[in-house]
Design a protein around this motif. Sequence first.
Motif, short mmCIF file in Angstrom:
data_model
loop_
_atom_site.label_atom_id
_atom_site.label_comp_id
_atom_site.label_asym_id
_atom_site.label_seq_id
_atom_site.Cartn_x
_atom_site.Cartn_y
_atom_site.Cartn_z
N PRO A 1 72.06 7.53 -21.87
CA PRO A 1 73.52 7.41 -21.98
C PRO A 1 74.06 8.07 -23.26
O PRO A 1 74.38 7.39 -24.24
CB PRO A 1 73.75 5.90 -21.98
CG PRO A 1 72.50 5.34 -22.60
CD PRO A 1 71.39 6.26 -22.16
N LEU A 2 74.14 9.39 -23.24
CA LEU A 2 74.68 10.11 -24.40
C LEU A 2 76.19 9.98 -24.44
O LEU A 2 76.87 10.25 -23.44
CB LEU A 2 74.28 11.59 -24.33
CG LEU A 2 72.78 11.87 -24.45
CD1 LEU A 2 72.50 13.35 -24.24
CD2 LEU A 2 72.25 11.41 -25.80
N ASP A 3 76.72 9.56 -25.58
CA ASP A 3 78.15 9.51 -25.84
C ASP A 3 78.93 8.56 -24.93
O ASP A 3 80.15 8.68 -24.82
CB ASP A 3 78.77 10.92 -25.75
CG ASP A 3 78.03 11.92 -26.60
OD1 ASP A 3 77.59 11.56 -27.70
OD2 ASP A 3 77.85 13.07 -26.16
N THR A 4 78.26 7.64 -24.29
CA THR A 4 78.93 6.66 -23.45
C THR A 4 78.06 5.41 -23.38
O THR A 4 76.85 5.48 -23.54
CB THR A 4 79.18 7.22 -22.04
OG1 THR A 4 80.00 6.30 -21.31
CG2 THR A 4 77.90 7.46 -21.27
N PRO B 1 62.89 9.54 -27.91
CA PRO B 1 63.26 10.93 -27.66
C PRO B 1 62.05 11.84 -27.90
O PRO B 1 61.28 11.60 -28.82
CB PRO B 1 64.39 11.20 -28.66
CG PRO B 1 64.31 10.11 -29.67
CD PRO B 1 63.62 8.96 -29.04
N PRO B 2 61.85 12.85 -27.06
CA PRO B 2 60.64 13.67 -27.15
C PRO B 2 60.60 14.65 -28.32
O PRO B 2 59.54 15.17 -28.62
CB PRO B 2 60.61 14.40 -25.82
CG PRO B 2 62.02 14.44 -25.37
CD PRO B 2 62.66 13.19 -25.91
N TRP B 3 61.73 14.95 -28.95
CA TRP B 3 61.72 15.87 -30.08
C TRP B 3 62.74 15.44 -31.13
O TRP B 3 63.72 14.78 -30.83
CB TRP B 3 61.95 17.31 -29.63
CG TRP B 3 63.24 17.54 -28.89
CD1 TRP B 3 64.47 17.69 -29.43
CD2 TRP B 3 63.41 17.62 -27.48
NE1 TRP B 3 65.41 17.86 -28.44
CE2 TRP B 3 64.78 17.83 -27.23
CE3 TRP B 3 62.54 17.54 -26.39
CZ2 TRP B 3 65.30 17.96 -25.95
CZ3 TRP B 3 63.07 17.67 -25.11
CH2 TRP B 3 64.43 17.88 -24.91
N PRO B 4 62.50 15.83 -32.38
CA PRO B 4 63.42 15.44 -33.45
C PRO B 4 64.66 16.33 -33.47
O PRO B 4 64.60 17.52 -33.19
CB PRO B 4 62.58 15.65 -34.72
CG PRO B 4 61.62 16.72 -34.35
CD PRO B 4 61.33 16.54 -32.89
N THR B 5 65.78 15.71 -33.77
CA THR B 5 67.02 16.43 -34.03
C THR B 5 67.69 15.74 -35.21
O THR B 5 67.25 14.68 -35.66
CB THR B 5 67.98 16.42 -32.80
OG1 THR B 5 68.28 15.08 -32.46
CG2 THR B 5 67.36 17.14 -31.61
N TRP C 1 73.52 8.95 -29.48
CA TRP C 1 74.12 10.17 -30.02
C TRP C 1 72.93 11.03 -30.44
O TRP C 1 72.10 10.60 -31.24
CB TRP C 1 75.02 9.84 -31.20
CG TRP C 1 75.59 11.02 -31.94
CD1 TRP C 1 75.95 12.24 -31.43
CD2 TRP C 1 75.90 11.08 -33.33
NE1 TRP C 1 76.46 13.05 -32.40
CE2 TRP C 1 76.44 12.36 -33.60
CE3 TRP C 1 75.77 10.20 -34.38
CZ2 TRP C 1 76.84 12.77 -34.87
CZ3 TRP C 1 76.18 10.60 -35.64
CH2 TRP C 1 76.71 11.87 -35.88
N ALA C 2 72.82 12.21 -29.87
CA ALA C 2 71.65 13.04 -30.13
C ALA C 2 72.05 14.50 -30.28
O ALA C 2 72.92 14.99 -29.59
CB ALA C 2 70.64 12.89 -29.00
N GLY D 1 68.53 14.87 -26.81
CA GLY D 1 68.16 14.10 -25.63
C GLY D 1 67.03 14.77 -24.90
O GLY D 1 66.61 15.85 -25.26
N PRO D 2 66.46 14.15 -23.91
CA PRO D 2 66.80 12.82 -23.44
C PRO D 2 66.34 11.75 -24.43
O PRO D 2 65.40 11.97 -25.18
CB PRO D 2 66.04 12.70 -22.12
CG PRO D 2 64.85 13.57 -22.30
CD PRO D 2 65.30 14.71 -23.17
N MET D 3 67.00 10.62 -24.40
CA MET D 3 66.68 9.54 -25.34
C MET D 3 65.67 8.56 -24.78
O MET D 3 65.13 7.75 -25.52
CB MET D 3 67.95 8.80 -25.77
CG MET D 3 68.92 9.70 -26.53
SD MET D 3 68.17 10.48 -27.97
CE MET D 3 68.07 9.11 -29.08
#
Length: 137
Positions: free
Chosen positions: A69-72, A95-99, A26-27, A40-42
Amino acid sequence: EAGVYQKVNNIPAGSRVRFTIHGQAWAGDGDDPDESKGGGPMRMKVGIDPTGGTNPWSGSIVWSGEGNPLDTWALLAVEAVAQGSSVTVYTYSAPPWPTKHNDVYWDDATLVAIRPAPAPTTTGPMTVAPRPILAPR
């Protein structure tokens, strides 16, 4: 960048082993846990160190391809041949950047030895009964 590992002992040397695990991420910056937005990407992957080492940066680790695999749920898998009496399995995500949410979930891990196909056996010369050739009508 994060992951977990587990060293597994009592593996017969020379065994081909397969590590599988389901992963999900979940991103993003939203608050709906059922929908990733803006993330993402994760870069999720799994690995096996066939020497049983516990250094996650070792060059001996055999890695799967990366997944996102976002949300699945998705099955990640990798195979290697054990070099000694233990192997170490790894999960990894970077993941390449923070969220607000860079959440990774792992479930239902398995490590199995893959049995090779039995070698064919012969008991003597093979005979084949002749088949009649049918002519077109």
